[in-house]
Write a protein that holds these residues in place. Structure first.
Motif, PDB file in Angstrom:
ATOM      1  N   THR A 135       0.822  -1.219   0.000  1.00  0.00           N
ATOM      2  CA  THR A 135       0.000   0.000   0.000  1.00  0.00           C
ATOM      3  C   THR A 135       0.851   1.263   0.000  1.00  0.00           C
ATOM      4  OG1 THR A 135      -0.249  -0.057   2.408  1.00  0.00           O
ATOM      5  CG2 THR A 135      -1.989  -1.083   1.092  1.00  0.00           C
ATOM      6  N   ARG A 136       2.075   1.158   0.447  1.00  0.00           N
ATOM      7  CA  ARG A 136       2.983   2.315   0.434  1.00  0.00           C
ATOM      8  C   ARG A 136       3.739   2.455  -0.887  1.00  0.00           C
ATOM      9  NH1 ARG A 136       4.003   4.300   5.733  1.00  0.00           N
ATOM     10  NH2 ARG A 136       3.088   2.963   7.319  1.00  0.00           N
ATOM     11  N   GLY A 137       3.490   1.512  -1.806  1.00  0.00           N
ATOM     12  CA  GLY A 137       4.150   1.577  -3.107  1.00  0.00           C
ATOM     13  C   GLY A 137       5.610   1.169  -3.067  1.00  0.00           C
ATOM     14  N   ALA A 138       5.975   0.352  -2.090  1.00  0.00           N
ATOM     15  CA  ALA A 138       7.374  -0.021  -1.905  1.00  0.00           C
ATOM     16  C   ALA A 138       7.825  -1.173  -2.805  1.00  0.00           C
ATOM     17  CB  ALA A 138       7.625  -0.390  -0.442  1.00  0.00           C
ATOM     18  N   PHE A 139       6.901  -1.807  -3.493  1.00  0.00           N
ATOM     19  CA  PHE A 139       7.258  -2.913  -4.373  1.00  0.00           C
ATOM     20  C   PHE A 139       7.308  -2.409  -5.810  1.00  0.00           C
ATOM     21  CE2 PHE A 139       5.052  -5.725  -1.064  1.00  0.00           C
ATOM     22  CZ  PHE A 139       6.246  -6.080  -0.461  1.00  0.00           C
ATOM     23  N   GLU A 140       8.419  -1.840  -6.190  1.00  0.00           N
ATOM     24  CA  GLU A 140       8.543  -1.247  -7.518  1.00  0.00           C
ATOM     25  C   GLU A 140       9.219  -2.155  -8.528  1.00  0.00           C
ATOM     26  OE1 GLU A 140      10.239   2.660  -7.266  1.00  0.00           O
ATOM     27  OE2 GLU A 140       8.824   3.283  -5.726  1.00  0.00           O
ATOM     28  N   LEU A 141       9.771  -3.264  -8.097  1.00  0.00           N
ATOM     29  CA  LEU A 141      10.440  -4.160  -9.033  1.00  0.00           C
ATOM     30  C   LEU A 141       9.407  -4.772  -9.978  1.00  0.00           C
ATOM     31  CD1 LEU A 141      12.918  -5.915  -6.591  1.00  0.00           C
ATOM     32  CD2 LEU A 141      13.421  -4.119  -8.243  1.00  0.00           C
ATOM     33  N   PRO A 142       9.819  -5.057 -11.214  1.00  0.00           N
ATOM     34  CA  PRO A 142       8.860  -5.511 -12.234  1.00  0.00           C
ATOM     35  C   PRO A 142       8.498  -6.998 -12.155  1.00  0.00           C
ATOM     36  CG  PRO A 142      11.038  -5.355 -13.190  1.00  0.00           C
ATOM     37  CD  PRO A 142      11.156  -4.854 -11.767  1.00  0.00           C
TER      38      PRO A 142
ATOM     39  N   SER B  17       4.389 -12.928  -6.015  1.00  0.00           N
ATOM     40  CA  SER B  17       5.143 -12.771  -4.769  1.00  0.00           C
ATOM     41  C   SER B  17       4.271 -13.090  -3.552  1.00  0.00           C
ATOM     42  CB  SER B  17       5.694 -11.349  -4.645  1.00  0.00           C
ATOM     43  OG  SER B  17       6.602 -11.066  -5.672  1.00  0.00           O
ATOM     44  N   PHE B  18       3.021 -12.623  -3.559  1.00  0.00           N
ATOM     45  CA  PHE B  18       2.125 -12.891  -2.439  1.00  0.00           C
ATOM     46  C   PHE B  18       1.810 -14.382  -2.346  1.00  0.00           C
ATOM     47  CE2 PHE B  18      -1.962 -13.061  -0.210  1.00  0.00           C
ATOM     48  CZ  PHE B  18      -1.612 -12.382   0.943  1.00  0.00           C
ATOM     49  N   ALA B  19       1.630 -15.024  -3.477  1.00  0.00           N
ATOM     50  CA  ALA B  19       1.373 -16.466  -3.486  1.00  0.00           C
ATOM     51  C   ALA B  19       2.553 -17.219  -2.878  1.00  0.00           C
ATOM     52  CB  ALA B  19       1.096 -16.958  -4.904  1.00  0.00           C
ATOM     53  N   ARG B  20       3.761 -16.792  -3.203  1.00  0.00           N
ATOM     54  CA  ARG B  20       4.943 -17.446  -2.637  1.00  0.00           C
ATOM     55  C   ARG B  20       5.040 -17.201  -1.142  1.00  0.00           C
ATOM     56  NH1 ARG B  20       9.948 -17.959  -6.500  1.00  0.00           N
ATOM     57  NH2 ARG B  20      10.136 -19.768  -5.159  1.00  0.00           N
ATOM     58  N   LEU B  21       4.655 -16.008  -0.703  1.00  0.00           N
ATOM     59  CA  LEU B  21       4.634 -15.713   0.727  1.00  0.00           C
ATOM     60  C   LEU B  21       3.663 -16.651   1.435  1.00  0.00           C
ATOM     61  CD1 LEU B  21       5.294 -13.809   3.224  1.00  0.00           C
ATOM     62  CD2 LEU B  21       3.190 -12.634   2.576  1.00  0.00           C
ATOM     63  N   THR B  22       2.444 -16.749   0.918  1.00  0.00           N
ATOM     64  CA  THR B  22       1.445 -17.584   1.590  1.00  0.00           C
ATOM     65  C   THR B  22       1.837 -19.064   1.558  1.00  0.00           C
ATOM     66  OG1 THR B  22       0.055 -17.618  -0.407  1.00  0.00           O
ATOM     67  CG2 THR B  22      -0.461 -15.970   1.267  1.00  0.00           C
ATOM     68  N   GLU B  23       2.437 -19.513   0.463  1.00  0.00           N
ATOM     69  CA  GLU B  23       2.925 -20.892   0.399  1.00  0.00           C
ATOM     70  C   GLU B  23       4.012 -21.128   1.449  1.00  0.00           C
ATOM     71  OE1 GLU B  23       4.215 -21.311  -3.651  1.00  0.00           O
ATOM     72  OE2 GLU B  23       2.164 -21.186  -4.419  1.00  0.00           O
ATOM     73  N   SER B  24       4.872 -20.154   1.645  1.00  0.00           N
ATOM     74  CA  SER B  24       5.938 -20.270   2.641  1.00  0.00           C
ATOM     75  C   SER B  24       5.384 -20.290   4.051  1.00  0.00           C
ATOM     76  CB  SER B  24       6.934 -19.116   2.488  1.00  0.00           C
ATOM     77  OG  SER B  24       7.571 -19.175   1.240  1.00  0.00           O
ATOM     78  N   VAL B  25       4.324 -19.514   4.293  1.00  0.00           N
ATOM     79  CA  VAL B  25       3.678 -19.512   5.604  1.00  0.00           C
ATOM     80  C   VAL B  25       3.100 -20.898   5.886  1.00  0.00           C
ATOM     81  CG1 VAL B  25       1.685 -18.612   6.885  1.00  0.00           C
ATOM     82  CG2 VAL B  25       3.239 -17.035   5.720  1.00  0.00           C
ATOM     83  N   VAL B  26       2.458 -21.493   4.917  1.00  0.00           N
ATOM     84  CA  VAL B  26       1.880 -22.829   5.106  1.00  0.00           C
ATOM     85  C   VAL B  26       2.983 -23.844   5.418  1.00  0.00           C
ATOM     86  CG1 VAL B  26       0.672 -24.728   3.950  1.00  0.00           C
ATOM     87  CG2 VAL B  26      -0.185 -22.388   3.749  1.00  0.00           C
ATOM     88  N   VAL B  27       4.086 -23.794   4.690  1.00  0.00           N
ATOM     89  CA  VAL B  27       5.203 -24.713   4.952  1.00  0.00           C
ATOM     90  C   VAL B  27       5.743 -24.494   6.364  1.00  0.00           C
ATOM     91  CG1 VAL B  27       7.591 -25.279   4.316  1.00  0.00           C
ATOM     92  CG2 VAL B  27       5.853 -25.017   2.535  1.00  0.00           C
ATOM     93  N   ALA B  28       5.894 -23.238   6.755  1.00  0.00           N
ATOM     94  CA  ALA B  28       6.395 -22.939   8.101  1.00  0.00           C
ATOM     95  C   ALA B  28       5.460 -23.487   9.174  1.00  0.00           C
ATOM     96  CB  ALA B  28       6.588 -21.433   8.267  1.00  0.00           C
TER      97      ALA B  28
END
Length: 87
Positions: free
Chosen positions: A57-64, A70-81
């Motif tokens: 929301t702060r616009g900090a993710f500017e990489l293309p 990226s969010f899907a990978r985050l949530t997948e990592s949370v499930v593994v953890a």
């Protein structure tokens, strides 16, 4: 485990916070996480999701790279953890 939200003077907010906490602890119980492990896992989950959303929301993710990916990978990592939390 029922957690009481800090007093904010707003009964509706406190009720909603308590309800959300109950849901999270019930989900974590499905991973076999109880007591202190559930509290630690709740903090991990909240920090991960809140951090991502705050940065987005702060616009900090500017990489293309696609944010949804990226969010899907985050949530997948949370499930593994969570699956391996007690090991």
């Amino acid at each position: 485990m029922t957690v009481h939200a800090p007093a904010s003077g707003d009964d509706d907010d406190a009720s909603a916070s308590s309800s959300i906490s109950d849901v999270v602890f019930n989900v974590l119980e499905g991973y076999g996480l109880l007591g202190d492990d559930a509290v630690d896992a709740t903090r991990f989950l909240r920090s991960s999701l809140h951090g991502f959303v705050d940065l987005e929301t702060r616009g900090a993710f500017e990489l293309p790279v696609d944010l949804e990916r990226s969010f899907a990978r985050l949530t997948e990592s949370v499930v593994v953890a969570l699956d391996t939390w007690s090991r």
